[in-house]
Design a protein around this motif. Structure first.
Motif, short mmCIF file in Angstrom:
data_model
loop_
_atom_site.label_atom_id
_atom_site.label_comp_id
_atom_site.label_asym_id
_atom_site.label_seq_id
_atom_site.Cartn_x
_atom_site.Cartn_y
_atom_site.Cartn_z
N ARG A 1 36.53 41.68 52.99
CA ARG A 1 35.31 41.10 53.54
C ARG A 1 35.46 39.59 53.77
N ASP A 2 34.79 39.12 54.80
CA ASP A 2 34.69 37.69 55.05
C ASP A 2 33.61 37.13 54.12
N VAL A 3 33.52 35.83 54.02
CA VAL A 3 32.47 35.20 53.23
C VAL A 3 31.12 35.61 53.80
N ASN A 4 30.19 35.99 52.91
CA ASN A 4 28.90 36.49 53.39
C ASN A 4 27.81 35.43 53.27
N ALA A 5 26.63 35.75 53.78
CA ALA A 5 25.54 34.76 53.84
C ALA A 5 25.11 34.31 52.46
N GLY A 6 25.08 35.23 51.48
CA GLY A 6 24.68 34.85 50.13
C GLY A 6 25.68 33.89 49.50
N GLU A 7 26.96 34.13 49.72
CA GLU A 7 27.99 33.24 49.18
C GLU A 7 27.93 31.87 49.85
N VAL A 8 27.68 31.87 51.15
CA VAL A 8 27.57 30.59 51.86
C VAL A 8 26.39 29.78 51.32
N GLU A 9 25.26 30.45 51.09
CA GLU A 9 24.09 29.76 50.56
C GLU A 9 24.38 29.18 49.18
N PHE A 10 25.06 29.96 48.34
CA PHE A 10 25.39 29.47 46.99
C PHE A 10 26.32 28.26 47.07
N LEU A 11 27.33 28.33 47.93
CA LEU A 11 28.28 27.22 48.05
C LEU A 11 27.61 25.98 48.64
N GLN A 12 26.66 26.17 49.53
CA GLN A 12 25.92 25.02 50.08
C GLN A 12 25.11 24.33 48.99
N GLN A 13 24.56 25.11 48.05
CA GLN A 13 23.82 24.54 46.94
C GLN A 13 24.75 23.89 45.92
N LEU A 14 25.94 24.47 45.76
CA LEU A 14 26.91 23.95 44.79
C LEU A 14 27.58 22.68 45.30
N GLN A 15 27.79 22.58 46.61
CA GLN A 15 28.62 21.52 47.17
C GLN A 15 28.18 20.10 46.78
N PRO A 16 26.88 19.73 46.84
CA PRO A 16 26.53 18.36 46.45
C PRO A 16 26.90 18.04 45.00
N HIS A 17 26.71 19.01 44.10
CA HIS A 17 27.10 18.80 42.70
C HIS A 17 28.62 18.70 42.58
N LEU A 18 29.31 19.53 43.32
CA LEU A 18 30.77 19.51 43.29
C LEU A 18 31.30 18.17 43.79
N SER A 19 30.74 17.70 44.89
CA SER A 19 31.17 16.42 45.46
C SER A 19 30.92 15.27 44.50
N GLN A 20 29.73 15.27 43.88
CA GLN A 20 29.40 14.20 42.94
C GLN A 20 30.31 14.24 41.72
N ALA A 21 30.55 15.42 41.16
CA ALA A 21 31.39 15.55 39.97
C ALA A 21 32.83 15.12 40.28
N VAL A 22 33.35 15.52 41.43
CA VAL A 22 34.73 15.14 41.80
C VAL A 22 34.82 13.63 42.00
N SER A 23 33.80 13.04 42.64
CA SER A 23 33.81 11.59 42.84
C SER A 23 33.82 10.86 41.51
N LEU A 24 32.97 11.29 40.56
CA LEU A 24 32.95 10.67 39.24
C LEU A 24 34.27 10.88 38.51
N TRP A 25 34.82 12.08 38.63
CA TRP A 25 36.09 12.41 37.96
C TRP A 25 37.22 11.53 38.48
N LEU A 26 37.28 11.33 39.81
CA LEU A 26 38.33 10.50 40.38
C LEU A 26 38.19 9.05 39.92
N LYS A 27 36.97 8.54 39.89
CA LYS A 27 36.76 7.16 39.43
C LYS A 27 37.15 7.02 37.97
N THR A 28 36.77 8.03 37.16
CA THR A 28 37.13 7.99 35.74
C THR A 28 38.64 8.03 35.57
N SER A 29 39.32 8.87 36.35
CA SER A 29 40.77 8.97 36.26
C SER A 29 41.44 7.68 36.69
N GLU A 30 40.92 7.06 37.76
CA GLU A 30 41.49 5.79 38.22
C GLU A 30 41.32 4.70 37.16
#
Length: 385
Positions: free
Chosen positions: A147-176
C-alpha cells in the motif's frame, strides 16, 4: 495529535538531551502505525548520492541493521540517487510510489531490493536543515504490504511534523553546543595555566588538570572537603575578598606566598553568574592561577618546527628560555662555551633577535611554551651554606 500521543511527544522532546530516546520514539511510531521499521536520518545532498550523516533506528531495524544496510540504507537504493536537490527549508511527505525522481526500472529495482531486506515500500516526512542537508523520518511497511501512504497516515504526519521539526532543531543546537564545550574543555586541559572555579564560599565547581596538580602539590593553596583553602586564615580571607569582588564584577589579582617561596599568583574573573540563570546564581567565579617562579617547560621539537631551527639550536633556545645561562647549558651538554655562543648567534639570525632577552621573550610568547598541559616542577630551594 490525540491525547494518547502525549507520551510520544514527551519522548520526542526528551530526545533533545538524551539521544537514546530516539529509539523509544521510533518504536512507538512503528507499533502505532503497524509498520515493519522506522528510521530517522540526517542526510547530506552535497554529492549526487545522498550520504548518511546520522541515523537512529527502531529496535527491529537495529536487530536487522546488517541486512538493511546491505541495500536499503546504501547507495544501491535508487532513493539515495535523488536528482532533485532539496531546498532549505523544504518540508514534505512523500513515498516510493509518488516519487517522480525515479524511472520505472528504478522503482522495480527498489521493490526487489527492499523485499530482499525484508521490507515493504517506504513513505517519509522530511525537511531541510541547511542547503545541503535534510532530516528524514522513513517508514517501511511490512513485507508483502504494497500500500501507498494513506490519508490517515498523511494527516498524522502533518500533525507530527511541526513537533518533529522543533525537536530536531533543538537537538542540533544542543549537539552543536556540546561539541563546542568539548572543544573548549580539550583546549583548557591542554593549557599550562591552572584554572578553577568556585563560589563566594570558596566551594569548588570545576578544575582543569593543571589546577588539580598545582592544588595538590603546593604549600600556599589547596583543597579540603571540596573547598579552596589557603595556608592560613589571612590567606583565606584575602582569597574570599578577591572572589567576592570578582562576583560583583570587579576583577583583581592576589599573590599567595612570598618571593623565593614558590608563590602563586591568582586572578579572579566573574563567571556566568552575570547571566543570572541556573547554577550561576551561586556567583561562580573563575580563578586563573600561575606559579611565576617555576621554569617554563619548552618543547625543543616544537621550537625547531616553529622557528626552523636545527636540533642543537632548539635545545639551546629551550634551555635559555627555561633560565639556563649559555655557560650552564654548554657544561650540561658537554660542549665548549664558544660552540654554544656560535649556536646562539645562529639563533639570533633565524629569529630576528639581537639580544638574549629578546630571544627568550619571543620563545615564551610562542606556542612552544604554551599548551603542553603540564605544570613545571616546583623550584628546588637553595641549600643552606
Amino acid at each position: 495529535m490525540t491525547h494518547s500521543d502525549s507520551s510520544l511527544l514527551l519522548d520526542l522532546y526528551g530526545s533533545v538531551e538524551h539521544e537514546a530516546r530516539w529509539q523509544v520514539v521510533l518504536d512507538t511510531l512503528r507499533d502505532r502505525m503497524g509498520l515493519e521499521s522506522v528510521v530517522a536520518q540526517v542526510l547530506s545532498s552535497a554529492r549526487s548520492c545522498l550520504q548518511q550523516v546520522w541515523t537512529a533506528r527502531d529496535s527491529v531495524s537495529l536487530r536487522h541493521a546488517a541486512i538493511h544496510d546491505s541495500w536499503a540504507n546504501s547507495g544501491a537504493n535508487p532513493r539515495f540517487h535523488r536528482q532533485r536537490a532539496l531546498r532549505h527549508p523544504d518540508t514534505g511527505i512523500g513515498s516510493d510510489f509518488q516519487s517522480l525522481d525515479h524511472s520505472e526500472n528504478e522503482h522495480r529495482a527498489m521493490r526487489e531490493g527492499l523485499a530482499r531486506c525484508g521490507l515493504g515500500p517506504a513513505f517519509w516526512v522530511d525537511f531541510g536543515l541547511s542547503p545541503n542537508s535534510h532530516f528524514s523520518l522513513v517508514f517501511h511497511r511490512k513485507p508483502g504490504d504494497d500500500r501507498d501512504v494513506n490519508a490517515g497516515e498523511v494527516e498524522f504526519l502533518q500533525q507530527l511534523q511541526p513537533h518533529l521539526s522543533q525537536a530536531v532543531s533543538l537537538w542540533l543546537k544542543t549537539s552543536e553546543n556540546a561539541a563546542r564545550v568539548r572543544t573548549l574543555e580539550q583546549a583548557i586541559s591542554a593549557t599550562d595555566l591552572a584554572m578553577t572555579s568556585c563560589d563566594r564560599t570558596l566551594r569548588m565547581a570545576w578544575s582543569n588538570p593543571v589546577a588539580e596538580t598545582l592544588l595538590a602539590y603546593n604549600r600556599h593553596l589547596g583543597v579540603r572537603n571540596g573547598m579552596l583553602t589557603g595556608h592560613n586564615a589571612q590567606a583565606n580571607a584575602a582569597l574570599k575578598a578577591l572572589v567576592a569582588d570578582a562576583a560583583a564584577g570587579h576583577a583583581d589579582v592576589l599573590a599567595l606566598g612570598s618571593p623565593g617561596d614558590d608563590p602563586l599568583h591568582v586572578r579572579a574573573v566573574s563567571g556566568a553568574n552575570q547571566a543570572g540563570i541556573g547554577a550561576a546564581a551561586r556567583d561562580e567565579v573563575l580563578l586563573l592561577i600561575a606559579a611565576p617562579e617555576r621554569r617554563a617547560q619548552i618543547v625543543p621539537s616544537a621550537l625547531a618546527r616553529l622557528f626552523r631551527l636545527t636540533g642543537a639550536e632548539a635545545q639551546l633556545a629551550a634551555a635559555l628560555a627555561s633560565g639556563d645561562t649559555v655557560s650552564e647549558y654548554a657544561a650540561r651538554r658537554g660542549i665548549t662555551t664558544g660552540t654554544a655562543r656560535i649556536q646562539l648567534k645562529q639563533l639570533f639570525g633565524k629569529t630576528g633577535t639581537g639580544r638574549q632577552a629578546d630571544l627568550v621573550r619571543l620563545i615564551l610568547h610562542s606556542l612552544s611554551a604554551q599548551g603542553n598541559g603540564t605544570l613545571p616542577p616546583a623550584p628546588v630551594p637553595p641549600r643552606p651554606n
